[in-house]
Write an enzyme that holds these catalytic residues in place. Structure first.
Site: not given
Ligand code: NBP
Length: 478
Positions: A15, A184, A130, A77, A187-188, A191
């Site tokens: 994301m 949001k 979203s 996360k 919204h989910n 969904e």
């Molecule tokens: P993730 O939810 O899988 O999180 C991975 C990221 O968090 C990596 O950059 C990781 O760094 C970092 N991270 C973690 Br885990 N623990 C950490 C810590 N203690 N300190 C610093 N960084 C940390 O990533 P995503 O799937 O891209 O989702 C990001 C957000 O967006 C989430 O809240 C998710 O729920 C939301 N989301 C939204 C949608 C949407 O449709 N809007 C879709 C998917 C996700 P690292 O690389 O060092 O481990």
């Protein structure tokens, strides 16, 4: 490092990486950072040439790369990582700098974080985003909360990267503190209900109407040309048309029937319970996923529990048309309930949510984008205090037209032993909602009998209690 980036993104998983690319594609210089530096290096190798990026390897470097007031989006996360990153960054920032949390954080966490961050002289914008991976890159629907000053500092960037429909960006300042993440969350939840209703319609078309999977794909494709036009109906047609390379059959037939969930649907239902909002469709959708997860039990039950005796399935176009109308009416109920929940939360939290604007920003970029969101926006434009979308002329008439089909479909599903929890509960809600007088008088009487909980009367003011076991007299309660 010179402070030349206008925007910062930390957290470069799918994301965050795509949002950073979206920002850079709009010519906005963006600094990127990730806890694990190898991820930042990989990002720069793969995408560094797409726009004005600055790759950074430490929080010091990241913060130094940003113009002031600094604006930083966290895409890490949800949960404790957000607190850890906020805490680390806050120690490096100056008064007036803005932190945005773009993950799926719980709105109560966002309220708490807003208070903590703002007390340190910084600004906090809890932001619902979203649209998944593709939306993040090409234009998501964005729901920012927090104070107006924090939003003012990021408005230009957010509105330029958001999806656009009819020249309007799908981004609006939703309201204070946790309002963005709340909207949001709902919204989910919507969904979840939308996806469940479509799954039930598919099941009915297949088991009830006896259609083959490719035929059902064509049915959905046809429905997407009418009132049901939406991203989810469109992708349903695409999914059902896909053949599995190994078996040569429909891909949907080889996919395990266990739906997973990350929690936003459950949060929506939990909050509806707190608020006392009858959110049946979304809650049924959450429970349907939970039931699907009990696969071993279902497999055993399928051979031990009796179903209806096979009768004559009504095959043909009539049932297909009925299912289309039942799906539409059930969707109206699911959306009406979700909007009622947002109105209730707005009242309790003092957010002053503009519900028509929510429908506007969900028209593009996000998973529930659909033709009828325009109708919802029009309804709130005409009357911002509409108590229930079912009472708006357009939806009232649409549901009235659909209701005979809806009843036939639910009755037919019951006869055939096809579980349609969301269709049936949406119809039950509709029937309960339109009853001038329901059976809750009996519930009140029972509660008064076993717990002296008292009741009110239809013909007199006051609170009453009946001495059930004694002489049956009614006494006025204090
Ligand atoms: P993730 O939810 O899988 O999180 C991975 C990221 O968090 C990596 O950059 C990781 O760094 C970092 N991270 C973690 Br885990 N623990 C950490 C810590 N203690 N300190 C610093 N960084 C940390 O990533 P995503 O799937 O891209 O989702 C990001 C957000 O967006 C989430 O809240 C998710 O729920 C939301 N989301 C939204 C949608 C949407 O449709 N809007 C879709 C998917 C996700 P690292 O690389 O060092 O481990």
């Amino acid at each position: 490092m010179s402070a030349e980036s206008r925007f910062g993104v930390t957290g470069l998983a799918v994301m965050g990486a795509n949002i950073a690319r979206n920002v850079a594609h709009h010519g906005i210089p963006v600094a990127v950072h990730n806890r694990t530096t190898a991820t930042t290096e990989r990002f720069m190798e793969e995408h560094g040439s797409e726009g004005p990026f600055t790759g950074t390897h430490s929080v010091d470097e990241f913060v130094a790369a940003l113009e002031r007031p600094r604006t930083i989006l966290l895409m890490v996360k949800a949960g404790p990582p957000v607190d850890a990153v906020l805490d680390e960054l806050a120690g490096h920032l100056d008064e007036g700098d803005v932190l945005l949390d773009g993950g799926n954080s719980h709105f109560r966490d966002t309220q708490r974080r807003s208070e903590q961050i703002e007390s340190r002289g910084l600004r906090f914008v809890g932001t619902g985003i979203s649209g998944g991976e593709e939306g993040a890159l090409k234009g998501p629907s964005i729901m920012p909360g927090g104070g107006t000053e924090g939003y003012g500092a990021v408005e230009e960037v957010l509105t330029s990267i958001a999806a656009e429909v009819d020249g309007t960006p799908c981004c609006v300042h939703v309201g204070p503190d946790g309002a963005g993440h709340y909207v949001k969350m709902v919204h989910n939840g919507i969904e979840y209900a939308d996806i469940q209703l479509i799954a039930e319609a598919y099941d009915l078309l297949r088991v009830g109407a006896g259609l083959e999977v490719p035929e059902i794909a064509s049915v959905f494709e046809g429905w997407n040309g009418g009132d049901l036009e939406s991203f989810l109906i469109e992708i349903t047609a695409t999914v059902l048309a896909r053949t599995d390379e190994r078996t040569g059959g429909p891909l949907v037939d080889v996919i395990l029937d266990q739906a997973e969930q990350k929690g936003t649907g459950r949060w929506t239902a939990q909050d509806a319970l707190e608020l006392g909002v009858p959110l049946t469709a979304i809650t049924e959708a959450v429970f349907a996923r939970s039931l699907s997860a009990l696969r071993d039990e279902r497999v055993r039950a399928s051979s031990e529990l009796a179903g209806p005796r096979p009768g004559e399935a009504r095959v043909g176009r009539d049932l297909v048309d009925d299912i289309q109308r039942a799906l539409y009416a059930s969707k109206v109920v699911a959306y009406a309930q979700g909007f009622q929940q947002m109105a209730a939360a707005s009242e309790v939290e003092g957010w002053n949510l503009d519900l028509g604007a929510m429908a506007t920003i969900w028209r593009g970029g996000c998973i529930i984008r659909a033709r009828f969101l325009d109708r919802i926006r029009e309804a709130y434009d005409a009357d911002p205090h509409t108590p229930n979308l079912l009472l708006v002329d357009y939806f009232r008439d649409a549901v009235a037209d659909a209701q005979d089909s809806w009843r036939r479909v639910v009755a037919h599903a019951v006869e055939l032993g096809i579980a349609v929890p969301a269709f049936a509960s949406a119809l039950a809600y509709y029937d309960g909602y339109r009853r001038e007088r329901g059976p809750a008088s009996l519930i009140q009487a029972q509660r008064d009998l076993f717990g002296a909980h008292t009741y009110r009367r239809v013909d007199r003011e006051g609170v009453f209690h009946t001495l059930w076991g004694e002489d049956g007299a009614e006494v006025e309660a204090p």
